[in-house]
Design an enzyme around this catalytic site. Sequence first.
Site, PDB file in Angstrom:
ATOM      1  N   CYS A  12       4.073 -55.525  49.880  1.00  0.00           N
ATOM      2  CA  CYS A  12       5.201 -55.446  50.830  1.00  0.00           C
ATOM      3  C   CYS A  12       5.726 -56.851  51.105  1.00  0.00           C
ATOM      4  CB  CYS A  12       4.775 -54.763  52.118  1.00  0.00           C
ATOM      5  SG  CYS A  12       4.635 -52.960  52.010  1.00  0.00           S
ATOM      6  N   ASP A  35       1.821 -60.389  36.693  1.00  0.00           N
ATOM      7  CA  ASP A  35       0.523 -60.391  37.367  1.00  0.00           C
ATOM      8  C   ASP A  35       0.005 -61.823  37.430  1.00  0.00           C
ATOM      9  OD1 ASP A  35      -1.847 -57.962  37.793  1.00  0.00           O
ATOM     10  OD2 ASP A  35      -2.491 -60.069  37.745  1.00  0.00           O
ATOM     11  N   HIS A  51       6.418 -48.689  50.642  1.00  0.00           N
ATOM     12  CA  HIS A  51       4.954 -48.691  50.604  1.00  0.00           C
ATOM     13  C   HIS A  51       4.406 -47.271  50.481  1.00  0.00           C
ATOM     14  CE1 HIS A  51       0.892 -50.267  51.548  1.00  0.00           C
ATOM     15  NE2 HIS A  51       0.724 -49.037  52.018  1.00  0.00           N
ATOM     16  N   GLY A  96     -10.982 -49.935  40.103  1.00  0.00           N
ATOM     17  CA  GLY A  96     -10.440 -51.290  40.086  1.00  0.00           C
ATOM     18  C   GLY A  96      -9.220 -51.511  40.953  1.00  0.00           C
ATOM     19  N   THR A  98      -7.285 -52.810  43.855  1.00  0.00           N
ATOM     20  CA  THR A  98      -7.548 -53.834  44.871  1.00  0.00           C
ATOM     21  C   THR A  98      -6.370 -54.000  45.828  1.00  0.00           C
ATOM     22  OG1 THR A  98      -6.751 -55.585  43.399  1.00  0.00           O
ATOM     23  CG2 THR A  98      -9.120 -55.132  43.377  1.00  0.00           C
ATOM     24  N   HIS A 103       1.271 -49.360  42.242  1.00  0.00           N
ATOM     25  CA  HIS A 103       1.802 -50.270  41.226  1.00  0.00           C
ATOM     26  C   HIS A 103       1.363 -49.821  39.853  1.00  0.00           C
ATOM     27  CE1 HIS A 103      -2.089 -51.814  42.664  1.00  0.00           C
ATOM     28  NE2 HIS A 103      -2.308 -52.224  41.423  1.00  0.00           N
ATOM     29  N   HIS A 105       0.607 -51.199  36.118  1.00  0.00           N
ATOM     30  CA  HIS A 105       0.401 -52.353  35.244  1.00  0.00           C
ATOM     31  C   HIS A 105       1.065 -52.030  33.902  1.00  0.00           C
ATOM     32  CE1 HIS A 105      -3.146 -54.180  37.494  1.00  0.00           C
ATOM     33  NE2 HIS A 105      -3.182 -52.954  37.972  1.00  0.00           N
TER      34      HIS A 105
HETATM   35  P1  AMP Z   1      -5.194 -53.436  41.035  1.00  0.00           P
HETATM   36  O1  AMP Z   1      -6.514 -54.167  40.862  1.00  0.00           O
HETATM   37  O2  AMP Z   1      -4.958 -52.320  40.048  1.00  0.00           O
HETATM   38  O3  AMP Z   1      -5.010 -52.993  42.478  1.00  0.00           O
HETATM   39  O4  AMP Z   1      -4.058 -54.476  40.702  1.00  0.00           O
HETATM   40  C1  AMP Z   1      -3.694 -55.503  41.566  1.00  0.00           C
HETATM   41  C2  AMP Z   1      -3.181 -56.613  40.697  1.00  0.00           C
HETATM   42  O5  AMP Z   1      -2.438 -57.493  41.519  1.00  0.00           O
HETATM   43  C3  AMP Z   1      -4.271 -57.444  40.023  1.00  0.00           C
HETATM   44  O6  AMP Z   1      -4.119 -57.352  38.610  1.00  0.00           O
HETATM   45  C4  AMP Z   1      -4.018 -58.851  40.554  1.00  0.00           C
HETATM   46  O7  AMP Z   1      -4.215 -59.845  39.579  1.00  0.00           O
HETATM   47  C5  AMP Z   1      -2.569 -58.773  40.979  1.00  0.00           C
HETATM   48  N1  AMP Z   1      -2.172 -59.710  42.022  1.00  0.00           N
HETATM   49  C6  AMP Z   1      -2.851 -60.018  43.156  1.00  0.00           C
HETATM   50  N2  AMP Z   1      -2.155 -60.904  43.888  1.00  0.00           N
HETATM   51  C7  AMP Z   1      -1.005 -61.145  43.208  1.00  0.00           C
HETATM   52  C8  AMP Z   1       0.134 -61.977  43.447  1.00  0.00           C
HETATM   53  N3  AMP Z   1       0.263 -62.745  44.553  1.00  0.00           N
HETATM   54  N4  AMP Z   1       1.125 -62.004  42.523  1.00  0.00           N
HETATM   55  C9  AMP Z   1       1.028 -61.252  41.405  1.00  0.00           C
HETATM   56  N5  AMP Z   1      -0.015 -60.439  41.126  1.00  0.00           N
HETATM   57  C10 AMP Z   1      -1.014 -60.391  42.018  1.00  0.00           C
HETATM   58 ZN    ZN Z   2       2.931 -52.294  50.710  1.00  0.00          ZN
END
Ligand code: AMP
Ligand code: ZN
Length: 117
Positions: A12, A35, A51, A96, A98, A103, A105
């Site tokens: 967000c 990423d 969101h 995985g 986080t 989102h 990938h």
């Molecule tokens: P997930 O683990 O599937 O929730 O994916 C979250 C992704 O966000 C991970 O691959 C992180 O590397 C990426 N990520 C975290 N912080 C940032 C950021 N500030 N800018 C770009 N990607 C990010």
């Molecule tokens: Zn959000």
Amino acid sequence: MAGEPQDDCLFCKIVAGQIPATIVRETETTVAFRDINPQAPTHVLVIPKAHHKDAGALAAEAPQLAADVLRETRAVADDEKLDSYRTVFNTGGGAGQTVWHAHAHVLGGRGLEWPPG
Ligand code: AMP
Ligand code: ZN
């Protein structure tokens, strides 16, 4: 409430411009950015601006927005000239996830093993 910006949500904040990101595409409803910890030569995240906590919630709460995200994954792949690529929605900590803002990938630019780890 579903769809409302969350103060404690990293993505967000990226949507709001409060945290920098390398944005590669933007539409009225979505943002795509690189990423920060790429797992392939192309590793782009496509997010809805609104969101929703994960892909399933997004599809249930805002189906058209889910379609917008999917369409943008293909647009990213086309921009990056990827013939083959993988679209991943990690859902739940055990898989995985986080960041609790839906989102996709988009991964490509190298061979991708199947099944994934
Ligand atoms: P997930 O683990 O599937 O929730 O994916 C979250 C992704 O966000 C991970 O691959 C992180 O590397 C990426 N990520 C975290 N912080 C940032 C950021 N500030 N800018 C770009 N990607 C990010
Ligand atoms: Zn959000």
